[in-house]
Design a protein around this motif. Structure first.
Motif, PDB file in Angstrom:
ATOM      1  N   VAL A   1      41.704  47.916  32.149  1.00  0.00           N
ATOM      2  CA  VAL A   1      42.812  48.603  32.993  1.00  0.00           C
ATOM      3  C   VAL A   1      43.884  47.247  33.416  1.00  0.00           C
ATOM      4  CG1 VAL A   1      43.893  49.688  34.804  1.00  0.00           C
ATOM      5  CG2 VAL A   1      41.806  50.666  33.705  1.00  0.00           C
ATOM      6  N   VAL A   2      43.205  46.099  33.683  1.00  0.00           N
ATOM      7  CA  VAL A   2      43.855  45.057  33.886  1.00  0.00           C
ATOM      8  C   VAL A   2      44.659  44.512  32.782  1.00  0.00           C
ATOM      9  CG1 VAL A   2      43.792  42.629  35.065  1.00  0.00           C
ATOM     10  CG2 VAL A   2      42.304  44.316  36.083  1.00  0.00           C
ATOM     11  N   ARG A   3      43.795  44.353  31.856  1.00  0.00           N
ATOM     12  CA  ARG A   3      44.336  43.977  30.417  1.00  0.00           C
ATOM     13  C   ARG A   3      45.560  44.574  30.075  1.00  0.00           C
ATOM     14  NH1 ARG A   3      39.126  42.634  29.068  1.00  0.00           N
ATOM     15  NH2 ARG A   3      38.784  40.514  28.736  1.00  0.00           N
ATOM     16  N   ALA A   4      45.470  45.844  30.085  1.00  0.00           N
ATOM     17  CA  ALA A   4      46.217  47.022  29.711  1.00  0.00           C
ATOM     18  C   ALA A   4      47.747  46.638  30.568  1.00  0.00           C
ATOM     19  CB  ALA A   4      45.885  48.401  29.903  1.00  0.00           C
ATOM     20  N   ILE A   5      47.522  46.307  31.718  1.00  0.00           N
ATOM     21  CA  ILE A   5      48.805  46.321  32.451  1.00  0.00           C
ATOM     22  C   ILE A   5      49.538  45.216  31.900  1.00  0.00           C
ATOM     23  CG2 ILE A   5      49.707  45.503  35.053  1.00  0.00           C
ATOM     24  CD1 ILE A   5      47.126  47.300  36.088  1.00  0.00           C
ATOM     25  N   SER A   6      48.744  44.093  31.895  1.00  0.00           N
ATOM     26  CA  SER A   6      49.290  42.707  31.247  1.00  0.00           C
ATOM     27  C   SER A   6      49.876  43.022  29.910  1.00  0.00           C
ATOM     28  CB  SER A   6      48.270  41.893  31.427  1.00  0.00           C
ATOM     29  OG  SER A   6      48.594  40.294  31.312  1.00  0.00           O
TER      30      SER A   6
ATOM     31  N   THR B   1      47.510  36.729  32.011  1.00  0.00           N
ATOM     32  CA  THR B   1      46.352  37.901  31.793  1.00  0.00           C
ATOM     33  C   THR B   1      44.883  37.376  32.418  1.00  0.00           C
ATOM     34  OG1 THR B   1      47.439  38.560  29.825  1.00  0.00           O
ATOM     35  CG2 THR B   1      45.410  39.503  29.938  1.00  0.00           C
ATOM     36  N   GLU B   2      44.884  36.281  32.040  1.00  0.00           N
ATOM     37  CA  GLU B   2      43.515  35.594  32.590  1.00  0.00           C
ATOM     38  C   GLU B   2      43.510  35.243  34.087  1.00  0.00           C
ATOM     39  OE1 GLU B   2      40.774  34.765  31.299  1.00  0.00           O
ATOM     40  OE2 GLU B   2      41.547  35.772  29.634  1.00  0.00           O
ATOM     41  N   TRP B   3      44.991  35.054  34.659  1.00  0.00           N
ATOM     42  CA  TRP B   3      44.910  34.974  36.103  1.00  0.00           C
ATOM     43  C   TRP B   3      44.633  36.327  36.812  1.00  0.00           C
ATOM     44  CZ3 TRP B   3      47.821  36.635  40.294  1.00  0.00           C
ATOM     45  CH2 TRP B   3      48.075  35.810  41.339  1.00  0.00           C
ATOM     46  N   ARG B   4      45.011  37.469  36.201  1.00  0.00           N
ATOM     47  CA  ARG B   4      44.769  38.579  36.745  1.00  0.00           C
ATOM     48  C   ARG B   4      43.277  38.954  36.614  1.00  0.00           C
ATOM     49  NH1 ARG B   4      49.073  42.541  37.199  1.00  0.00           N
ATOM     50  NH2 ARG B   4      50.873  41.954  36.426  1.00  0.00           N
ATOM     51  N   LEU B   5      42.688  38.579  35.521  1.00  0.00           N
ATOM     52  CA  LEU B   5      41.324  38.991  35.378  1.00  0.00           C
ATOM     53  C   LEU B   5      40.682  38.236  36.270  1.00  0.00           C
ATOM     54  CD1 LEU B   5      41.245  39.225  31.441  1.00  0.00           C
ATOM     55  CD2 LEU B   5      40.548  40.990  32.885  1.00  0.00           C
TER      56      LEU B   5
ATOM     57  N   PRO C   1      45.903  32.560  47.741  1.00  0.00           N
ATOM     58  CA  PRO C   1      45.294  32.432  46.693  1.00  0.00           C
ATOM     59  C   PRO C   1      44.626  33.906  46.345  1.00  0.00           C
ATOM     60  CG  PRO C   1      44.356  30.855  48.392  1.00  0.00           C
ATOM     61  CD  PRO C   1      45.413  31.751  49.120  1.00  0.00           C
ATOM     62  N   THR C   2      44.265  34.099  45.102  1.00  0.00           N
ATOM     63  CA  THR C   2      43.675  35.412  44.868  1.00  0.00           C
ATOM     64  C   THR C   2      42.702  35.711  45.545  1.00  0.00           C
ATOM     65  OG1 THR C   2      42.487  34.149  43.028  1.00  0.00           O
ATOM     66  CG2 THR C   2      44.500  35.276  42.267  1.00  0.00           C
ATOM     67  N   SER C   3      41.723  34.741  45.814  1.00  0.00           N
ATOM     68  CA  SER C   3      40.454  35.042  46.534  1.00  0.00           C
ATOM     69  C   SER C   3      40.461  35.358  48.091  1.00  0.00           C
ATOM     70  CB  SER C   3      39.389  34.062  46.350  1.00  0.00           C
ATOM     71  OG  SER C   3      40.058  32.787  46.786  1.00  0.00           O
TER      72      SER C   3
ATOM     73  N   LEU D   1      43.123  42.349  44.928  1.00  0.00           N
ATOM     74  CA  LEU D   1      43.387  43.632  44.286  1.00  0.00           C
ATOM     75  C   LEU D   1      44.799  43.610  43.738  1.00  0.00           C
ATOM     76  CD1 LEU D   1      42.780  46.522  43.392  1.00  0.00           C
ATOM     77  CD2 LEU D   1      43.684  47.202  45.610  1.00  0.00           C
ATOM     78  N   ASN D   2      45.817  42.954  44.726  1.00  0.00           N
ATOM     79  CA  ASN D   2      47.241  42.894  44.281  1.00  0.00           C
ATOM     80  C   ASN D   2      47.390  41.986  43.098  1.00  0.00           C
ATOM     81  OD1 ASN D   2      49.817  40.986  44.334  1.00  0.00           O
ATOM     82  ND2 ASN D   2      50.372  42.940  45.470  1.00  0.00           N
ATOM     83  N   SER D   3      46.544  40.987  43.366  1.00  0.00           N
ATOM     84  CA  SER D   3      46.722  39.900  42.039  1.00  0.00           C
ATOM     85  C   SER D   3      46.295  40.276  40.795  1.00  0.00           C
ATOM     86  CB  SER D   3      45.786  38.549  42.236  1.00  0.00           C
ATOM     87  OG  SER D   3      46.176  38.019  43.565  1.00  0.00           O
ATOM     88  N   ALA D   4      45.343  41.310  40.685  1.00  0.00           N
ATOM     89  CA  ALA D   4      44.862  41.859  39.523  1.00  0.00           C
ATOM     90  C   ALA D   4      45.670  42.514  38.769  1.00  0.00           C
ATOM     91  CB  ALA D   4      43.543  42.567  39.738  1.00  0.00           C
ATOM     92  N   VAL D   5      46.516  43.584  39.671  1.00  0.00           N
ATOM     93  CA  VAL D   5      47.226  44.888  39.182  1.00  0.00           C
ATOM     94  C   VAL D   5      48.429  44.810  39.667  1.00  0.00           C
ATOM     95  CG1 VAL D   5      44.949  46.022  39.098  1.00  0.00           C
ATOM     96  CG2 VAL D   5      46.645  46.151  41.254  1.00  0.00           C
TER      97      VAL D   5
END
Ligand SMILES: Nc1ncnc2c1ncn2[C@@H]1O[C@H](COP(=O)(O)OP(=O)(O)OP(=O)(O)O)[C@@H](O)[C@H]1O
Ligand SMILES: [Mg+2]
Lengths: 249, 482
Positions: B39-44, B54-58, B176-178, B185-189
């Motif tokens: 889903v993350v990849r698809a959004i990207s 894409t990698e950042w999100r993943l 930071p994402t973490s 969650l926001n960073s991913a999607v």
């Protein structure tokens, strides 16, 4: 203007007004005097519509209309004004903003548009000059940190702005210095006309030197027990209340 | 005598529907519910993003997967099922707009109901509006004027395409994402949001403003905002929100990052009015936001917020005062009514010398709501002569609501000066009678008293926002007699 008949009121089972009668006509000034705790402020609050009291009996008529079922703001819209013995503070709300809101809400109730800003400013300027109020004072928070005298002067400023039909001044003189007393009393006199009426509640003759009453009433134990002309106040000043209390027994 | 009773109040609150409680039927394309790497990849992919994005999100997704939802805040709510949420939704007709005439009439209708028709906004003095409608921006105005000054103000999805180096350089550097569960969650999607860059020495000539909305039932919205003010620049940024009334809880987890470089200043103002739930506490938006700003030398960041909406609010706009002499400010009004719960406040992290922070928080609680202030002032060991002033005032209406204050102070440097003041008050019967006696009815009197209580914060808002904010305070407290 105001007609009160056989008014009985109590709070928490404690009976305070016990058959009060009073008639005030347009153009008149009435003074109400009486010992502490006699019920003077209670009377003023009830006329203004404060809801804490149990009114068990009696009639309150304003200009021939029974107002006892009206909310306090509706009575205000009908021209009732109370200068409070202890005005409350409203932090963050300037005197100007407060009075502007009061005037416009009253106009709204009468189906009128807001008062144009220009007219409002003019009126504020005029009335603050009449009462010798510094303009800076008007931007301060309502009653917050005001001295006792400043609070009272501000009450009369609001009265001047609202131009009520019936003004009840509850111990407006207490807290005022000698100069302020004169300024405020002169202000009240200037606002007086044949179409409105004033009830002053006071303990002292000195206010009545300036605002000369047509009638002086003595309120004692929830009733008007004596009524006279301006000379009655002088007599009370000289003799106190004991002789009246004795007359009653 | 007409006495205003609790029953009257209840009746009034019941009949008062949420003003903006409507739903616009715009065809939209929504992903199936659920979240995984695909889903993350698809959004990207949907957004045509470069590989690094894409990698950042993943990476963010993988971090999020291992995290658990925090439960330290003073709020209670049914934990959202994150696999029951659709993570992408875009209006199907994605119009290329040259003028307002080309905007979907339904959409224009929605704006009209919200009272924010672009037409009107365009006319409004100096306000450029970037409207985020269900995750995808559909209209951007005033772009040209800003362009002439070299100011970039656009949806972040576009910025990723047009200014990838800028976005890559700053995204995730302040949050930071973490950082936390919702930020990960926001960073991913994240769907969309705004990006803003003010070049060196430029004072942004107008208030930049974004209206966020949520429109698709069950679609969480995850905005991402990044504001970068280069050296010596200035920007005032406005964010306002309102959402249609829905039955399901709507999750909102935004991330806002501000970067104020040397001598720069960012003012970030929010008026937030999401659906707070009905009178039974049903529905309403869950708002879990991470907002943080970084101040370099002599820089200044001010957060001003007026929060009237959301069923549950979890929000702590913060400042990292990294540079010497930097200044952080937080001015907040949080109103809760009915069953709303707000846990909000700020963090001021003093790292640099002579750093200064001010916190003014005004909490207003009515109904059965719970309103908490949570603030951290942290003075690190190298922060010589740091100063903080905090003031937290609570105003209560009625006897069943709650106000709580949780101030945390951590000082590792003896030269720090920290002042904390707190007050709690109730609207008094005598105040109401005083107003009534002057011809002001109880509802108006409450509005007046609340506005007075909130004045120090309202004064910090830009003019056009202050008016709106005052109106909002009035609407959200109608009938709440103490
Ligand atoms: N809320 C209340 N609860 C109980 N008793 C009350 C309340 N309000 C007034 N009273 C009592 O009613 C009586 C009349 O009070 P009121 O304030 O009317 O007197 P007053 O004539 O204005 O006195 P003063 O000259 O001191 O102002 C007093 O005995 C007072 O204690
Ligand atoms: Mg009295």
């Amino acid at each position: 203007m105001l007609k009160i008949n056989n008014l009985h009121a109590s709070i928490d089972e404690k009976s305070i007004l016990k058959g009060l009668n009073l008639q005030v006509n347009a153009g008149e000034v009435h003074a109400i005097m009486g010992p502490n705790g006699a019920g003077k402020s209670t009377f003023a609050n009830i006329v203004a519509g404060k809801e804490d009291y149990e009114v068990s009996n009696g009639i309150i008529e304003l200009n021939g209309e029974d107002i006892s079922e009206l909310a306090p703001e509706e009575r205000a819209h009908n021209g009732v004004f109370l200068s409070f013995q202890y005005p409350v503070e409203i932090p963050g709300v300037s005197v100007t903003n407060f009075i502007k809101t009061a005037i416009n809400e009253t106009r709204k109730a009468k189906g009128l548009e807001d008062m144009p800003a220009k007219d409002m400013l003019k009126k504020i300027r005029e009335k603050s000059e009449l009462l010798e109020i510094d303009r800076k004072f008007l931007s301060r928070s309502l009653n917050e940190g005001f001295s006792g005298g400043e609070k009272k002067r501000n009450e009369i400023f609001q009265m001047a702005m609202l131009e009520p039909k019936l003004a009840i001044l509850d111990e407006t003189d207490s807290g005022l210095d000698i100069d302020a007393l004169r300024i405020v009393a002169n202000g009240v006199n200037k606002l007086k006309s044949k179409d409105n009426a004033v009830i002053v509640i006071t303990h002292y003759q000195r206010l009545l030197d300036y605002i000369v009453p047509d009638f002086v009433h003595v309120l004692h134990d929830g009733k008007i027990v004596k009524t006279g002309d301006a000379s009655l106040a002088l007599e009370l000043e000289a003799k106190g209340y004991d002789w009246i209390k004795k007359e009653l027994v | 005598m007409s006495k205003y009773t609790e029953e009257d109040l209840e009746q009034e609150l019941k009949t008062k529907e949420y003003e903006y409680g409507f739903y616009t039927d715009i065809e939209s394309e929504t992903f199936a519910k659920g979240l995984n790497e695909d889903v993350v990849r698809a959004i990207s992919k949907k957004k045509n993003e470069p590989e690094w994005m894409t990698e950042w999100r993943l990476e963010a997704y993988r971090v999020w997967e291992k995290m658990t939802e925090p439960d330290w805040a003073n709020v209670k709510y049914p934990k959202p099922d994150f696999q029951e949420i659709a993570y992408y939704s875009a209006p199907k007709k994605k119009p290329k707009l040259n003028s307002l005439d080309e905007v979907d009439p339904d959409l224009l209708e929605t704006f009209k109901k919200l009272g924010i028709s672009i037409d009107e906004q365009k006319k409004l003095a100096n306000v450029a509006v970037d409207i985020v409608m269900d995750s995808v921006s559909v209209a951007t105005t005033f772009k040209k004027t800003l362009g002439e000054k070299g100011i970039i103000f656009m949806p972040i999805s576009e910025a990723i395409q047009e200014y990838p180096e800028l976005v890559k350089k700053y995204l995730g550097t302040v949050v930071p994402t973490s950082d936390n569960f919702y930020a990960a969650l926001n960073s991913a999607v994240f769907s969309d949001g705004s990006f803003c860059y003010i070049p060196k020495g430029v004072k942004c000539p107008m208030e930049l403003s974004t209206y966020f909305r949520i429109n698709e039932g069950g679609t969480g919205q995850f905005e991402r905002t990044l504001v970068v003010a280069d050296k010596g620049s200035y920007v005032s940024y406005l964010e306002g929100c309102t959402a249609p009334q829905r039955d399901e809880n709507q999750l909102h987890a935004a991330v806002v990052e501000l970067i104020a470089m040397d001598d720069a200043e960012i003012k970030y103002s929010t008026v937030q009015n999401w659906f707070p739930g009905d009178e039974n506490g049903k529905g309403g938006v869950f708002n879990f936001v991470t907002k943080r700003g970084l101040c370099e030398t002599n820089a200044k960041i001010s957060w001003t917020q007026v929060e009237t909406g959301s069923a549950v609010t979890w929000k702590y706009p913060s400042c990292i005062l990294k540079g010497n002499n930097s200044v952080g400010e937080f001015y907040s009004i949080a109103v809760t009514n009915h069953f709303q719960q707000a846990d909000t406040g700020t963090k001021m992290i003093h790292l640099g010398k002579n750093t200064k922070s001010t916190i003014i928080s005004k909490g207003i609680s009515a109904g059965q709501s719970q309103n908490s202030y949570r603030g951290l002032v942290q003075i690190n060991s190298r922060a010589e002569n740091a100063r903080n002033f905090s003031q937290c005032d609570s105003l209560l209406m009625g006897n069943v609501c709650g106000a709580h204050t949780f101030p945390y102070i951590e000082t590792k440097n003896k030269s720090a000066q920290i002042e904390h003041e707190a007050t709690t008050s109730k609207i008094g019967e005598d105040q109401l009678f005083y107003c009534n006696q002057r011809g002001i009815d109880t509802e108006k009197a409450i509005a007046l008293i609340v506005n007075g209580f909130s004045k120090e914060v309202l004064n910090k808002l830009p003019m056009e926002f202050a008016v709106e904010a005052q109106k909002l305070l009035e609407i959200s407290l109608e009938g709440s007699v103490g």
